[in-house]
Design a protein around this motif. Structure first.
Motif, PDB file in Angstrom:
ATOM      1  N   GLY A  75      -4.857   1.725 -22.655  1.00 46.41           N
ATOM      2  CA  GLY A  75      -5.881   1.778 -23.708  1.00 46.41           C
ATOM      3  C   GLY A  75      -6.866   2.914 -23.465  1.00 46.41           C
ATOM      4  N   ARG A  76      -7.806   3.049 -24.413  1.00 46.19           N
ATOM      5  CA  ARG A  76      -8.784   4.152 -24.315  1.00 46.19           C
ATOM      6  C   ARG A  76     -10.197   3.598 -24.160  1.00 46.19           C
ATOM      7  NH1 ARG A  76      -8.639   6.391 -29.894  1.00 46.19           N
ATOM      8  NH2 ARG A  76      -8.420   4.159 -30.173  1.00 46.19           N
ATOM      9  N   LYS A  77     -11.053   4.406 -23.530  1.00 46.89           N
ATOM     10  CA  LYS A  77     -12.475   4.049 -23.448  1.00 46.89           C
ATOM     11  C   LYS A  77     -13.325   5.266 -23.806  1.00 46.89           C
ATOM     12  CE  LYS A  77     -12.844   0.076 -20.446  1.00 46.89           C
ATOM     13  NZ  LYS A  77     -12.858  -0.448 -19.073  1.00 46.89           N
ATOM     14  N   ARG A  78     -14.400   5.013 -24.540  1.00 46.68           N
ATOM     15  CA  ARG A  78     -15.341   6.102 -24.833  1.00 46.68           C
ATOM     16  C   ARG A  78     -16.455   6.065 -23.796  1.00 46.68           C
ATOM     17  NH1 ARG A  78     -16.121   7.126 -30.200  1.00 46.68           N
ATOM     18  NH2 ARG A  78     -15.803   9.323 -29.883  1.00 46.68           N
ATOM     19  N   TYR A  79     -16.663   7.191 -23.139  1.00 44.71           N
ATOM     20  CA  TYR A  79     -17.743   7.320 -22.159  1.00 44.71           C
ATOM     21  C   TYR A  79     -18.836   8.201 -22.727  1.00 44.71           C
ATOM     22  CZ  TYR A  79     -16.194   5.156 -17.813  1.00 44.71           C
ATOM     23  OH  TYR A  79     -15.874   4.253 -16.841  1.00 44.71           O
ATOM     24  N   ARG A  80     -20.061   7.725 -22.610  1.00 44.06           N
ATOM     25  CA  ARG A  80     -21.217   8.577 -22.908  1.00 44.06           C
ATOM     26  C   ARG A  80     -21.954   8.755 -21.595  1.00 44.06           C
ATOM     27  NH1 ARG A  80     -20.465   5.620 -27.687  1.00 44.06           N
ATOM     28  NH2 ARG A  80     -20.535   6.918 -29.544  1.00 44.06           N
ATOM     29  N   MET A  81     -22.047   9.997 -21.138  1.00 46.25           N
ATOM     30  CA  MET A  81     -22.595  10.254 -19.805  1.00 46.25           C
ATOM     31  C   MET A  81     -23.823  11.154 -19.884  1.00 46.25           C
ATOM     32  SD  MET A  81     -19.249  10.517 -17.502  1.00 46.25           S
ATOM     33  CE  MET A  81     -20.273  10.432 -16.087  1.00 46.25           C
TER      34      MET A  81
END
Ligand code: AKG
Length: 335
Positions: free
Chosen positions: A248-254
């Motif tokens: 699956g995919r994950k959105r990262y905000r860094m």
């Protein structure tokens, strides 16, 4: 404002204002001019400033204020350099990063990077699916976090949302979720690798030479399993993490640690702002989608907000062949 007879009669608010500006490094002549513009006589302004700068409290505070001003400049320099990058809101994708490059460039530089050819070489990649976990480990009782949607501080309160369930039932719940949900999630705190025979999954994880002390993977790795829609709120950690996205995919905000405005309103290691909801400008947010088979290097101190875009299985690793415990780094605890 009337003209007081001596400095002691100047309103406390003006004492505070003048003290603050002198500590900020504003010249005495400028502070005096401003006081006079507000109605203080020239003699009183002179007396007030002299009283402030010889006060033992001011003398004690001055070195701290100087250190803070120097640190502010360092932070501003870091911010300007980050803005000057070719792709200031992106994170580079790289392959073939040796252990030496990982350490000298990305760890030492406190710089995130997405590694595209690390997880793809794990036997876990392609093997770990919800169905596989259910079939081979379904009878294992695991701790998971539930009832998250009824608590705005669900992540901080993870312990009180923990419940035990056979992995088979949890996977069935994940797979049955028709819409995105943040209500249930097997998170790092659930420590299922150390506590159950799920630890044997780590045999499916083979890192490039020198990336980590492999024999220490158990005890320094965390399995994350959940439906699309799980959200880990914006926080930072006190160690570097290699975050492998297996399924699956994950959105990262860094966000870099030098974006110090985030310390305002933070609680423990959690930011007071939500990058999905609150305006973040001028804070620079790096927004990336981590695809299955990619690994994100999350440098210590970097704020990250994580949303699962699909049913997701990930492994976070914080075992590196160099000291990786920065538990003293808790700037948001400074009152
Ligand atoms: O995948 C997630 O939901 C959160 C991961 C994370 O924050 C971490 O590993 O520190």
């Amino acid at each position: 404002m009337g003209e007081p007879d001596n400095a002691l009669e100047v309103a406390p608010e003006w004492w505070r204002w003048a003290t603050e500006n002198l500590l900020r490094g504003v010249q005495e002549s400028v502070v005096s001019e401003q006081l006079q513009a507000a109605g203080v006589s020239s003699a009183q302004a002179k007396e007030l400033i002299a009283a402030i700068v010889r006060s033992p409290i001011f003398v004690a505070a001055r070195p701290f204020a100087r250190a803070a001003r120097r640190h502010e400049l360092l932070v501003r320099l870091q911010q300007r350099m980050a803005q000057a990058a070719l792709d200031p809101t992106g994170i580079p994708r790289r392959s073939g990063v040796s252990a030496a490059e990982l350490r000298d460039v990305f760890v030492a530089g406190n710089t995130p990077v997405i590694l595209t050819d690390v997880v793809t070489r794990w036997p876990a990649f392609g093997r770990w699916t919800p169905a596989y976990l259910s079939e081979h480990f379904g009878d294992v009782t695991v701790d998971v976090t539930t009832g998250r949607e009824s608590d705005p501080d669900y992540d901080m309160h993870a312990a009180r949302h923990t419940e035990s369930t056979p992995l088979r039932d949890f996977v069935a719940r994940v797979e049955a979720a028709r819409a995105e949900t943040n209500d249930f999630y097997m998170v790092a705190n659930n420590r299922v690798l150390e506590r159950t025979r799920l630890g044997s999954l780590l045999n499916d994880v083979v890192l490039p030479d020198g990336y980590c002390a492999t024999q220490r993977l158990l005890g320094s790795s965390a399995l994350w399993l959940g439906p699309a829609g799980t959200v880990t709120p914006l926080h930072y950690d006190t160690s570097n993490i290699l975050f492998g996205q297996v399924y699956g995919r994950k959105r990262y905000r860094m966000i870099a640690p030098f974006e110090t405005s985030l310390f305002e309103g933070a609680r423990a290691m959690y930011a007071g702002r939500d990058p999905e909801r609150d305006p973040m400008d001028p804070v620079l947010v790096k927004d990336v989608v981590l695809e299955p088979g990619e690994a994100l290097f999350i440098p210590v101190g970097w704020w990250h907000h994580v949303r699962a875009l699909d049913v997701s299985i990930s492994l976070g690793i914080n075992s590196f062949p160099f000291p990786n415990n920065f538990d003293w780094y808790r700037p948001s605890n400074i009152a």
